[in-house]
Design an enzyme around this catalytic site. Structure first.
Site, PDB file in Angstrom:
ATOM      1  N   PHE A 180       0.805  -1.225   0.000  1.00 13.32           N
ATOM      2  CA  PHE A 180       0.000   0.000   0.000  1.00 13.32           C
ATOM      3  C   PHE A 180       0.838   1.275   0.000  1.00 13.32           C
ATOM      4  CE2 PHE A 180       0.726  -0.151   4.626  1.00 13.32           C
ATOM      5  CZ  PHE A 180       0.898   1.193   4.917  1.00 13.32           C
ATOM      6  N   LYS A 204      -1.476  -7.116  -9.298  1.00 14.88           N
ATOM      7  CA  LYS A 204      -2.421  -7.246  -8.171  1.00 14.88           C
ATOM      8  C   LYS A 204      -1.991  -6.172  -7.164  1.00 14.88           C
ATOM      9  CE  LYS A 204      -3.180  -8.411  -4.428  1.00 14.88           C
ATOM     10  NZ  LYS A 204      -3.573  -7.448  -3.352  1.00 14.88           N
ATOM     11  N   GLU A 207      -5.026  -4.024  -1.836  1.00 16.65           N
ATOM     12  CA  GLU A 207      -6.463  -3.776  -1.731  1.00 16.65           C
ATOM     13  C   GLU A 207      -6.754  -2.543  -0.866  1.00 16.65           C
ATOM     14  OE1 GLU A 207      -4.625  -6.102  -0.498  1.00 16.65           O
ATOM     15  OE2 GLU A 207      -5.511  -7.207   1.187  1.00 16.65           O
ATOM     16  N   ARG A 208      -5.722  -2.033  -0.181  1.00 16.86           N
ATOM     17  CA  ARG A 208      -5.955  -0.891   0.713  1.00 16.86           C
ATOM     18  C   ARG A 208      -5.985   0.424  -0.052  1.00 16.86           C
ATOM     19  NH1 ARG A 208      -2.747  -1.446   6.239  1.00 16.86           N
ATOM     20  NH2 ARG A 208      -4.733  -0.714   7.033  1.00 16.86           N
ATOM     21  N   SER A 258       5.400  -6.873   3.386  1.00 18.27           N
ATOM     22  CA  SER A 258       6.044  -7.137   4.673  1.00 18.27           C
ATOM     23  C   SER A 258       6.924  -8.386   4.580  1.00 18.27           C
ATOM     24  CB  SER A 258       4.977  -7.334   5.741  1.00 18.27           C
ATOM     25  OG  SER A 258       4.191  -8.435   5.382  1.00 18.27           O
ATOM     26  N   CYS A 313       9.589   1.723   3.262  1.00 16.54           N
ATOM     27  CA  CYS A 313      10.547   0.643   3.532  1.00 16.54           C
ATOM     28  C   CYS A 313      11.939   1.230   3.755  1.00 16.54           C
ATOM     29  CB  CYS A 313      10.587  -0.349   2.394  1.00 16.54           C
ATOM     30  SG  CYS A 313      11.273   0.359   0.907  1.00 16.54           S
ATOM     31  N   GLU A 413      10.076  -3.945  12.720  1.00 14.86           N
ATOM     32  CA  GLU A 413       9.478  -2.871  11.933  1.00 14.86           C
ATOM     33  C   GLU A 413       8.161  -2.424  12.588  1.00 14.86           C
ATOM     34  OE1 GLU A 413       7.886  -3.806   7.929  1.00 14.86           O
ATOM     35  OE2 GLU A 413       9.028  -2.064   7.267  1.00 14.86           O
TER      36      GLU A 413
HETATM   37  P1  NAD Z   1       1.614  -6.641   3.071  1.00 14.18           P
HETATM   38  O1  NAD Z   1       2.618  -7.712   3.123  1.00 14.18           O
HETATM   39  O2  NAD Z   1       0.534  -6.636   4.095  1.00 14.18           O
HETATM   40  O3  NAD Z   1       0.827  -6.668   1.644  1.00 14.18           O
HETATM   41  C1  NAD Z   1       1.538  -6.668   0.421  1.00 14.18           C
HETATM   42  C2  NAD Z   1       0.716  -7.434  -0.614  1.00 14.18           C
HETATM   43  O4  NAD Z   1       0.593  -8.785  -0.214  1.00 14.18           O
HETATM   44  C3  NAD Z   1      -0.693  -6.894  -0.811  1.00 14.18           C
HETATM   45  O5  NAD Z   1      -0.979  -6.855  -2.184  1.00 14.18           O
HETATM   46  C4  NAD Z   1      -1.567  -7.885  -0.057  1.00 14.18           C
HETATM   47  O6  NAD Z   1      -2.820  -8.056  -0.669  1.00 14.18           O
HETATM   48  C5  NAD Z   1      -0.773  -9.172  -0.101  1.00 14.18           C
HETATM   49  N1  NAD Z   1      -0.866  -9.991   1.125  1.00 14.18           N
HETATM   50  C6  NAD Z   1      -0.788  -9.529   2.412  1.00 14.18           C
HETATM   51  N2  NAD Z   1      -0.845 -10.579   3.271  1.00 14.18           N
HETATM   52  C7  NAD Z   1      -0.960 -11.700   2.520  1.00 14.18           C
HETATM   53  C8  NAD Z   1      -1.085 -13.090   2.840  1.00 14.18           C
HETATM   54  N3  NAD Z   1      -1.072 -13.531   4.098  1.00 14.18           N
HETATM   55  N4  NAD Z   1      -1.199 -13.960   1.822  1.00 14.18           N
HETATM   56  C9  NAD Z   1      -1.200 -13.550   0.533  1.00 14.18           C
HETATM   57  N5  NAD Z   1      -1.097 -12.239   0.187  1.00 14.18           N
HETATM   58  C10 NAD Z   1      -0.987 -11.327   1.155  1.00 14.18           C
HETATM   59  O7  NAD Z   1       2.401  -5.263   3.042  1.00 14.18           O
HETATM   60  P2  NAD Z   1       1.802  -3.780   3.175  1.00 14.18           P
HETATM   61  O8  NAD Z   1       1.329  -3.557   4.572  1.00 14.18           O
HETATM   62  O9  NAD Z   1       0.866  -3.516   2.058  1.00 14.18           O
HETATM   63  O10 NAD Z   1       3.114  -2.915   2.898  1.00 14.18           O
HETATM   64  C11 NAD Z   1       3.996  -2.517   3.898  1.00 14.18           C
HETATM   65  C12 NAD Z   1       5.185  -3.449   3.991  1.00 14.18           C
HETATM   66  O11 NAD Z   1       5.864  -3.482   2.730  1.00 14.18           O
HETATM   67  C13 NAD Z   1       6.230  -2.991   4.994  1.00 14.18           C
HETATM   68  O12 NAD Z   1       6.707  -4.105   5.683  1.00 14.18           O
HETATM   69  C14 NAD Z   1       7.316  -2.365   4.136  1.00 14.18           C
HETATM   70  O13 NAD Z   1       8.592  -2.354   4.716  1.00 14.18           O
HETATM   71  C15 NAD Z   1       7.262  -3.262   2.946  1.00 14.18           C
HETATM   72  N6  NAD Z   1       7.847  -2.618   1.780  1.00 14.18           N
HETATM   73  C16 NAD Z   1       9.075  -3.056   1.362  1.00 14.18           C
HETATM   74  C17 NAD Z   1       9.702  -2.439   0.290  1.00 14.18           C
HETATM   75  C18 NAD Z   1      11.067  -2.882  -0.153  1.00 14.18           C
HETATM   76  O14 NAD Z   1      11.560  -2.348  -1.139  1.00 14.18           O
HETATM   77  N7  NAD Z   1      11.694  -3.830   0.516  1.00 14.18           N
HETATM   78  C19 NAD Z   1       9.061  -1.379  -0.367  1.00 14.18           C
HETATM   79  C20 NAD Z   1       7.797  -0.971   0.081  1.00 14.18           C
HETATM   80  C21 NAD Z   1       7.202  -1.610   1.156  1.00 14.18           C
END
Ligand code: NAD
Length: 513
Positions: A180, A204, A207-208, A258, A313, A413
């Site tokens: 998101f 994909k 969704e947020r 994450s 991130c 984090e």
């Molecule tokens: P998230 O992991 O909750 O969601 C990311 C994606 O995964 C979304 O599209 C979501 O629908 C999907 N998803 C979430 N949980 C899932 C599950 N259990 N099974 C299948 N799909 C699932 O992450 P977020 O809260 O949207 O984003 C923030 C996180 O992303 C932070 O931890 C941040 O550090 C990380 N991030 C990392 C980078 C990088 O370059 N390393 C860049 C941006 C964000």
């Protein structure tokens, strides 16, 4: 003191919120538009019965309802992408690059609209949103180099009458699953490279806040040089993700999110034989040396810790104070005093430094982490827990000095506007302490010593390193990803790695007499 955006826009132009306020984005939950999927060049209703609202974090206005698409929607998108693959692959690299020139211009023409949409859907300040959109455009510009980057290798005469050639071919159908916090930029870390290399693509988005991703795909739909089926979009959450990971016709997955989800995605997609790059979470430390320029320190540390309310991130969420105790105390107080002056509020308000969190439940989650640290004996040097405007999603800058520097507030984090202070006597101990953490996304040092900077660069275990820079985001021509628990995979996003990830190598050995 104002917070520096991750990267400011290159062009200024007057924006007004009204520019993109349409009747559908103003609707309440009951009347909100239900998003559709983009499959084979058509906007198609999802088969899902369940939806989730996507809201403006600053006002809690419902902007749209996101269908939680499932396996059948994913299968339709994958088949559309597979059907388009052969024809797209046969389109010359130059023609594909020219299609990207058009995409670049389309995005640039809509950069202000897209920035405003990012602010309204994700919450970050407009300045920050502009920086995000520019960074996305930069990836498209880099991907335009595809004709040069796809050139192969050859070696003549490896044996009598025998020559060897290496060709790069597309991987096939590829998908990107995005988080998101950068709803416009992160889809553009993958989409332009994937299609430039001759793959067909499925997005994909989170969704947020799926609206910027949807708008980008809408713009692509208006480009004749990118045929139907080359770019597809499936809205949804976990079910859509898992269907993509299991789908045999999907050849590669690019993921950002994450650390926990990254590991899940890496494991499950690898199990079905896919190529995977999974960029995960972070706990980025900034080392503040006693000889550092104090202005650079304050600007760099506050911008990194509290910009986008810590939801980056690359957020520097730990400041490691190095040097004499008294000097550390002085710096601690200066950081807290200056952070206290930052204004928390709606990202569309130009006076805002710190935007709301994506949702009130995220504020509650971050507050619970602050409370846990407090219960474990941490000193709350600056407490941002008062108020909670913006429908309860705002949290002001918080600065914490933990009693235990191995506790969660120092090592895990938090993804909120919380800066943890850790003290170390010297640079070597600071580097050793940081390297004992499980993440390795980014790390910065503030110093006026070239020797200290070099020692840091040499020894720090992180994929992205800053020297007198709080947010060390590489430009698109360099790879972007971390090490250790911040990344599962081999090839990073952007840079040369992007062309590597989205192509397979074929080596042909030939004999002609
Ligand atoms: P998230 O992991 O909750 O969601 C990311 C994606 O995964 C979304 O599209 C979501 O629908 C999907 N998803 C979430 N949980 C899932 C599950 N259990 N099974 C299948 N799909 C699932 O992450 P977020 O809260 O949207 O984003 C923030 C996180 O992303 C932070 O931890 C941040 O550090 C990380 N991030 C990392 C980078 C990088 O370059 N390393 C860049 C941006 C964000």
């Amino acid at each position: 003191m104002t917070i520096e955006p991750q990267r400011s826009a290159t062009e200024g132009e007057a924006n007004t919120v009204q520019q993109i306020t349409t009747s559908s984005t103003r609707a309440s939950d009951a009347t909100a538009r239900v998003l559709t999927n983009y499959i084979g060049g058509e906007w198609i209703p999802s088969s899902a019965l369940a939806t989730a609202p996507t809201r403006n974090p600053a006002t809690r206005e419902t902007l749209a309802l996101v269908p939680l698409s499932g396996q059948s929607d994913v299968a339709a998108a994958v088949h559309a992408a597979a059907d388009a693959a052969e024809e797209w692959r046969a389109t010359s690299p130059l023609a594909r690059a020219r299609a990207l020139f058009v995409l670049r211009d389309r995005l640039a023409a809509h950069r202000h609209e897209l920035s405003l949409l990012v602010t309204r859907n994700m919450g970050k300040t407009l300045e920050d949103a502009r920086g995000e959109v520019e960074r996305g455009i930069e990836s498209v510009e880099h991907a335009c180099a595809v004709a040069t980057r796809l050139k192969g290798q050859n070696l003549e005469g490896v044996a009598r009458d025998v020559d060897v050639e290496l060709f790069r071919q597309p991987v096939g159908v590829v998908a990107a699953i995005t988080p998101f916090n950068f709803p416009a930029m992160i889809p553009l870390w993958f989409l332009p490279y994937a299609i430039a290399c001759g793959n067909t693509f499925i997005l994909k988005p989170s969704e947020r806040d799926p609206l910027p991703g949807e708008r980008i795909v809408e713009l692509i739909g208006s480009i004749d040089a990118i045929p139907a089926g080359v770019v597809n979009l499936v809205q949804g959450g976990h079910d859509a993700v898992n269907a993509l990971l299991d789908e045999p016709l999907v050849d590669a997955i690019s993921f950002v999110g994450s650390a926990r989800t990254a590991r899940h995605v890496y494991r499950r997609a690898s199990e079905s034989g896919k190529r995977v790059q999974a960029l995960g979470g972070a706990k980025n430390a900034m080392v503040l040396m006693p000889d550092a320029d104090p202005e650079l320190v304050l600007k760099g540390v506050l911008g990194s810790a509290f910009g986008a309310a810590g939801q980056r991130c690359l957020a520097g969420s730990v400041a490691v104070l190095v040097g004499e105790l008294e000097q550390q105390d002085l710096l601690r107080n200066r950081i807290a005093e200056t952070a206290a002056q930052l204004r928390t509020g709606d990202g569309t308000d130009q006076a805002t430094d710190v935007c709301p969190l994506i949702a009130p439940e995220d504020r509650l989650r971050v507050e619970a982490e602050i409370e846990r640290a407090e219960a474990e004996g941490a000193t709350i040097v600056l407490d941002g827990r008062q108020g909670g405007g913006a429908g309860g999603a705002e949290l002001a800058p918080t600065v914490i000095e933990p009693r235990d520097i191995e506790s969660a507030i120092a090592r895990e984090e938090i993804f909120g506007p919380v800066l943890t202070l850790v003290r170390q006597p010297d640079l070597a101990s600071a580097i050793a302490w940081i390297n004992r953490g499980r993440y390795g996304n980014a790390s910065s040092i503030f110093t006026s010593s070239g020797d200290a900077a070099r020692q840091f660069r040499w020894g720090i275990q992180a994929g992205m390193v800053g020297v007198n820079i709080g947010v060390a985001a590489p430009v698109a021509w360099f790879p972007f990803a971390g090490w250790k628990s911040s990344f599962d995979g081999d090839l990073h996003a952007n840079g040369d790695d992007a062309f590597e990830f989205y192509t397979r190598k074929k080596v042909v050995t030939t004999r002609w007499r």
